[in-house]
Write a protein that holds these residues in place. Structure first.
Motif, PDB file in Angstrom:
ATOM      1  N   THR A 154       0.870   5.471   0.661  1.00  0.00           N
ATOM      2  CA  THR A 154       0.172   6.624   1.231  1.00  0.00           C
ATOM      3  C   THR A 154       0.893   7.863   0.726  1.00  0.00           C
ATOM      4  N   GLU A 161       0.835  -1.200   0.000  1.00  0.00           N
ATOM      5  CA  GLU A 161       0.000   0.000   0.000  1.00  0.00           C
ATOM      6  C   GLU A 161       0.873   1.255   0.000  1.00  0.00           C
ATOM      7  N   HIS A 189       1.756  12.121   1.182  1.00  0.00           N
ATOM      8  CA  HIS A 189       1.971  13.059   2.287  1.00  0.00           C
ATOM      9  C   HIS A 189       2.365  14.432   1.764  1.00  0.00           C
ATOM     10  N   GLN A 239       5.947   7.862   8.273  1.00  0.00           N
ATOM     11  CA  GLN A 239       4.983   6.798   7.960  1.00  0.00           C
ATOM     12  C   GLN A 239       5.706   5.521   7.564  1.00  0.00           C
TER      13      GLN A 239
END
Length: 169
Positions: free
Chosen positions: A15, A13, A17, A26
């Motif tokens: 993400t 996955e 930012h 993270q």
């Protein structure tokens, strides 16, 4: 536009930012979580790979999904069911600063010699200095009244980059 990413290799996955520091944090959280699983259950190849392949970085581009208002004909067909129509996705390449980093995004290490650009886009060698709660840039340039080591306001420097390597013959 969120141009930084963290990738969790175990869960596969991404993400996005706003800052590099958020993405780095993270990614560290992903690795810590994966390590905790291994500490409790043993480390198999999947967990080791999950740690080694987790990463963070700068996204070079993405996609936008433009929308438009309904035409009169579409309003007649759909009534109040839709308020806008979605167009085809559009590729967006994010602007690159060729290694220049915005001071608002991240600062160099204290006293690290770097190249800086001021608000007039003039380039200098400099180091970020701290004196109590005050931050300032010490520039390596000559001022006839001061000599070398001119200090400028923290807010006058907009970008910085690590010092460039000189050519090797």
């Amino acid at each position: 536009m969120k141009k930084y990413f963290a990738y969790d290799a175990l869960e596969r996955e991404f993400t996005t930012h706003d800052t590099l520091e958020e993405a780095k944090s993270q990614a560290q959280d992903y690795v810590d979580h994966t390590f905790d699983i291994g500490a409790d259950n043993g480390f198999g190849d999947d967990l080791e790979d999950g740690i080694k392949e987790t990463c963070f970085g700068v996204a070079l581009g993405g996609f936008d999904l433009p929308t438009r208002s309904l035409t009169k004909e579409e309003e007649d067909i759909y009534g109040d069911q839709y308020t806008y129509m979605v167009e085809n996705p559009v590729l967006v390449e994010y602007p690159q600063n060729n290694g220049w980093i915005k001071c608002s995004e991240r600062l160099p290490e204290r006293a690290e010699r770097v190249l800086v650009l001021d608000d007039d886009m003039s380039c200098y060698f400099a180091a970020l200095k701290f004196e109590g709660n005050r931050k300032y840039w010490e520039l390596e340039c000559y001022d006839q009244n001061i000599g070398y080591g001119v200090n400028v306001s923290f807010d006058e420097i907009l970008y910085w980059r690590p010092e460039l390597d000189l050519p090797q013959d």
